[in-house]
Scaffold this active site. Structure first.
Site, PDB file in Angstrom:
ATOM      1  N   LYS A   1      23.697 -22.198  50.610  1.00  0.00           N
ATOM      2  CA  LYS A   1      24.113 -22.894  49.392  1.00  0.00           C
ATOM      3  C   LYS A   1      23.241 -24.136  49.288  1.00  0.00           C
ATOM      4  O   LYS A   1      23.484 -25.149  49.918  1.00  0.00           O
ATOM      5  CB  LYS A   1      25.584 -23.266  49.466  1.00  0.00           C
ATOM      6  CG  LYS A   1      26.299 -23.369  48.103  1.00  0.00           C
ATOM      7  CD  LYS A   1      25.794 -24.452  47.206  1.00  0.00           C
ATOM      8  CE  LYS A   1      26.196 -25.825  47.691  1.00  0.00           C
ATOM      9  NZ  LYS A   1      25.717 -26.917  46.770  1.00  0.00           N
ATOM     10  N   ALA A   2      22.193 -24.035  48.474  1.00  0.00           N
ATOM     11  CA  ALA A   2      21.240 -25.136  48.351  1.00  0.00           C
ATOM     12  C   ALA A   2      21.671 -26.086  47.235  1.00  0.00           C
ATOM     13  O   ALA A   2      22.568 -25.785  46.445  1.00  0.00           O
ATOM     14  CB  ALA A   2      19.842 -24.584  48.081  1.00  0.00           C
TER      15      ALA A   2
ATOM     16  N   GLU B   1      21.935 -28.036  43.884  1.00  0.00           N
ATOM     17  CA  GLU B   1      21.730 -27.618  42.500  1.00  0.00           C
ATOM     18  C   GLU B   1      20.699 -28.481  41.775  1.00  0.00           C
ATOM     19  O   GLU B   1      20.100 -28.030  40.793  1.00  0.00           O
ATOM     20  CB  GLU B   1      23.061 -27.658  41.730  1.00  0.00           C
ATOM     21  CG  GLU B   1      24.052 -26.598  42.125  1.00  0.00           C
ATOM     22  CD  GLU B   1      24.681 -26.818  43.490  1.00  0.00           C
ATOM     23  OE1 GLU B   1      25.071 -25.825  44.138  1.00  0.00           O
ATOM     24  OE2 GLU B   1      24.778 -28.004  43.914  1.00  0.00           O
TER      25      GLU B   1
ATOM     26  N   CYS C   1      18.129 -40.230  55.653  1.00  0.00           N
ATOM     27  CA  CYS C   1      19.167 -40.704  56.574  1.00  0.00           C
ATOM     28  C   CYS C   1      18.582 -41.403  57.798  1.00  0.00           C
ATOM     29  O   CYS C   1      19.315 -42.049  58.544  1.00  0.00           O
ATOM     30  CB  CYS C   1      20.064 -39.549  57.004  1.00  0.00           C
ATOM     31  SG  CYS C   1      19.171 -38.121  57.606  1.00  0.00           S
TER      32      CYS C   1
ATOM     33  N   GLU D   1      25.817 -46.907  53.640  1.00  0.00           N
ATOM     34  CA  GLU D   1      24.442 -46.407  53.586  1.00  0.00           C
ATOM     35  C   GLU D   1      23.884 -46.580  52.177  1.00  0.00           C
ATOM     36  O   GLU D   1      24.413 -46.003  51.222  1.00  0.00           O
ATOM     37  CB  GLU D   1      24.407 -44.935  53.983  1.00  0.00           C
ATOM     38  CG  GLU D   1      23.020 -44.328  53.985  1.00  0.00           C
ATOM     39  CD  GLU D   1      23.031 -42.859  54.360  1.00  0.00           C
ATOM     40  OE1 GLU D   1      21.984 -42.355  54.818  1.00  0.00           O
ATOM     41  OE2 GLU D   1      24.081 -42.207  54.192  1.00  0.00           O
TER      42      GLU D   1
ATOM     43  N   TRP E   1      19.763 -32.560  48.511  1.00  0.00           N
ATOM     44  CA  TRP E   1      18.686 -32.605  47.518  1.00  0.00           C
ATOM     45  C   TRP E   1      17.515 -33.474  47.953  1.00  0.00           C
ATOM     46  O   TRP E   1      16.439 -33.412  47.355  1.00  0.00           O
ATOM     47  CB  TRP E   1      19.230 -33.145  46.192  1.00  0.00           C
ATOM     48  CG  TRP E   1      20.117 -34.354  46.343  1.00  0.00           C
ATOM     49  CD1 TRP E   1      21.483 -34.362  46.340  1.00  0.00           C
ATOM     50  CD2 TRP E   1      19.714 -35.715  46.544  1.00  0.00           C
ATOM     51  NE1 TRP E   1      21.961 -35.639  46.530  1.00  0.00           N
ATOM     52  CE2 TRP E   1      20.890 -36.500  46.648  1.00  0.00           C
ATOM     53  CE3 TRP E   1      18.480 -36.354  46.632  1.00  0.00           C
ATOM     54  CZ2 TRP E   1      20.865 -37.884  46.837  1.00  0.00           C
ATOM     55  CZ3 TRP E   1      18.454 -37.733  46.836  1.00  0.00           C
ATOM     56  CH2 TRP E   1      19.633 -38.473  46.929  1.00  0.00           C
TER      57      TRP E   1
ATOM     58  N   GLU F   1      24.237 -32.679  60.118  1.00  0.00           N
ATOM     59  CA  GLU F   1      23.403 -33.883  60.097  1.00  0.00           C
ATOM     60  C   GLU F   1      23.898 -34.729  58.933  1.00  0.00           C
ATOM     61  O   GLU F   1      23.722 -34.372  57.766  1.00  0.00           O
ATOM     62  CB  GLU F   1      21.927 -33.521  59.907  1.00  0.00           C
ATOM     63  CG  GLU F   1      21.010 -34.728  59.860  1.00  0.00           C
ATOM     64  CD  GLU F   1      19.596 -34.371  59.467  1.00  0.00           C
ATOM     65  OE1 GLU F   1      19.130 -34.860  58.415  1.00  0.00           O
ATOM     66  OE2 GLU F   1      18.949 -33.592  60.193  1.00  0.00           O
TER      67      GLU F   1
ATOM     68  N   SER G   1      26.069 -36.202  53.112  1.00  0.00           N
ATOM     69  CA  SER G   1      26.828 -37.421  53.367  1.00  0.00           C
ATOM     70  C   SER G   1      27.930 -37.188  54.391  1.00  0.00           C
ATOM     71  O   SER G   1      28.421 -36.073  54.576  1.00  0.00           O
ATOM     72  CB  SER G   1      27.446 -37.938  52.064  1.00  0.00           C
ATOM     73  OG  SER G   1      28.528 -37.106  51.667  1.00  0.00           O
TER      74      SER G   1
END
Length: 501
Positions: A182-183, A185, A291, A388, A158, A257, A236
């Protein structure tokens, strides 16, 4: 707005896109929330198991024709999509600002990068070449022939929905693969805009299929399908490991990534103002949700206090607010869960002895805002030094010897980005040799641009995105060894008789 999503006074409605058609999802809808207000702005359709299967079948059926399409023709579609996205850039940036919490400047910049990514992959599609290799025997030759792998399952996060969508689609399509995307939501309409630009540019039905849904269930179904030959994911490290486990039984090629925890080593000969001016926009841009964002500042002790003071002053100069407000220079984080995590990391560091220089709390605004935060004297056992943060927090620690700085920089499981500021050639060479990072910036940031390969080390990823290597990630280099037929006695006698007659 495009046919795939609509925007009105009520909000954003985003549908599935399967085999060239928009459709409702069989698993209901999910609300979309504006991070800058905390209020619902629309809905996104969720795919059922049958919807996902339809997307897989559409991609599988479209693959033979798409893989045989001339690379230059595939590239032409990508370039037309880039030009269409440029025409729609203002609307796309507005949608991105609303659903992702970015400032207008950040949203425009991201749409620009998405356009550049589609255009570069379009140009490169016709330049993917094989190789001719000398044979190992007389009269033989070998060919290395790049061939499209098949259906690609793509998963995007996102935080940069436009860039990530265009990067994965651009490289896979240039390679001749078909895609089930699959993007995310929580930012669906931006992904829909990218896909719509491709569809409106003449992309054949079924080549790209856009779905949303329950992430674990959709991922399991996609990666269990025999038609999926590659998976690409940005997100992640924890989710990346789960996807890798799902891909393992069928040995699906993975291009991931994953997370990062980028150190910034500030040497004694660095200019403090230059370091802050260079790194702070990346540190606090997109509310620190990147990231490759600087997270741990490892500063030589001789500059340390002055650096902490000036970085805090920069943080205090930022204006929090909704991205559509022209005065805003720091937008919202994605959701309340991100705010809670940032608060936990800050409190843990302070409890372990860190000094809170500025920030450290949820801002008293509607929506999901966390104050830009600078923590000094952060002990190495604080959670924020290994976890992170993915938010507008900078953790500072002092060092005395350069070897110590390298050790601190490498003291996480991540290995994505790292930055160094020095005029010393010796220190530069040592850092290049010893830093555990796939993306190193020396006296500058190190953006991931479409023309160069980028991949994380260790817990930060698998494979490469960008550059020719990013396209080849979705191709198989087939080795063909070939020899000319050898002359036999009968053929030599026949040739001799023909000569005499």
């Amino acid at each position: 707005m495009s046919a795939e999503h609509t925007v009105d006074t009520i909000g954003i409605s985003t549908s599935l896109f399967i085999s060239g058609e928009h459709r409702r999802g069989g698993a209901g809808k999910l609300p979309i929330v504006d991070p800058g207000t905390g209020k619902q702005i629309g809905t996104v359709e969720l795919a059922s198991e049958a919807d996902v299967q339809d997307a897989l079948e559409a991609a599988s059926q479209a693959f033979p024709a798409w893989s045989q399409t001339l690379p230059s023709q595939r590239g032409a579609i990508l370039k037309r999509a880039a030009r269409l996205l440029l025409e729609r850039a203002d609307d796309a940036a507005s949608v991105l600002t609303t659903e992702a919490g970015k400032t207008r400047v950040e949203a425009r910049g991201e749409i620009g990068r998405a356009i550049e990514t589609l255009m570069w992959n379009g140009e490169q599609a016709g330049r993917i070449e094989g190789r001719i290799i000398a044979g190992a025997a007389d009269g033989s030759v070998r060919y290395s022939i790049p061939t499209p792998l098949g259906v690609v399952a793509a998963f995007t996060a996102w935080n940069f929905p436009a860039v990530l969508g265009s990067r994965k689609l651009g490289s896979a399509l240039a390679a001749g693969c078909t895609v089930v995307l699959k993007a995310a939501e929580s930012a669906p309409a931006t992904a829909a805009i990218i896909v719509q630009a491709l569809a409106d540019s003449g992309l054949p039905n079924g080549v790209v299929n856009l779905i949303f849904g329950d992430p674990p269930a959709v991922a399991k179904q996609l990666l269990s399908s025999p038609v999926v030959k590659a998976a690409t994911f940005t997100g992640s490290t924890a989710v990346g490991r789960s996807l890798a486990a799902l891909a393992a039984p069928r040995l699906i090629r993975c291009v991931f990534e994953l997370g990062g925890h980028a150190p910034v080593i500030v040497c004694q000969d660095a200019n403090i103002d230059t370091v802050i001016a260079t790194t702070s926009p990346a540190k606090f841009g997109s509310a620190g949700q990147s990231c490759v964002a600087p997270t741990r500042y490892i500063v030589h002790r001789s500059l340390y206090e002055q650096f902490a003071e000036k970085l805090a002053a920069y943080a205090q100069s930022l204006t929090l607010g909704h991205g559509h407000d022209t005065d805003t220079t720091l937008g919202a984080v994605a959701n309340q869960g991100r705010v809670d995590t940032l608060k936990r990391l800050t409190d843990d560091a302070v409890a372990r002895g860190a000094r809170l220089v500025t920030g450290g709390a949820q801002a008293e605004l509607d929506g999901f805002f966390f104050e830009p935060t600078v923590l000094a004297d952060v002990p190495t056992d604080a959670d924020i030094m290994t976890e992170e943060p993915f938010g507008p927090i900078a953790a500072l620690i002092a060092y005395d010897e350069f070897d110590e700085a390298i050790e601190l920089a490498n003291a996480t499981d991540y290995g994505f980005a790292a930055y160094l500021f020095t005029d010393s050639l010796r220190r530069r060479n040592q850092a290049i040799d010893q830093l555990k990072a796939g993306n190193i910036g020396i006296n500058q940031m190190a953006p991931s641009l479409p023309d160069a390969p980028l991949g994380g080390i260790a817990a930060s990823g698998l494979g490469y995105e960008g550059g020719t290597e990013g396209i080849l990630s979705f191709m198989q280099l087939r080795l063909v060894s070939q020899s000319a037929p050898r002359d036999t006695g009968s053929t030599r006698d026949s040739a001799s008789r023909r000569q005499h007659t």
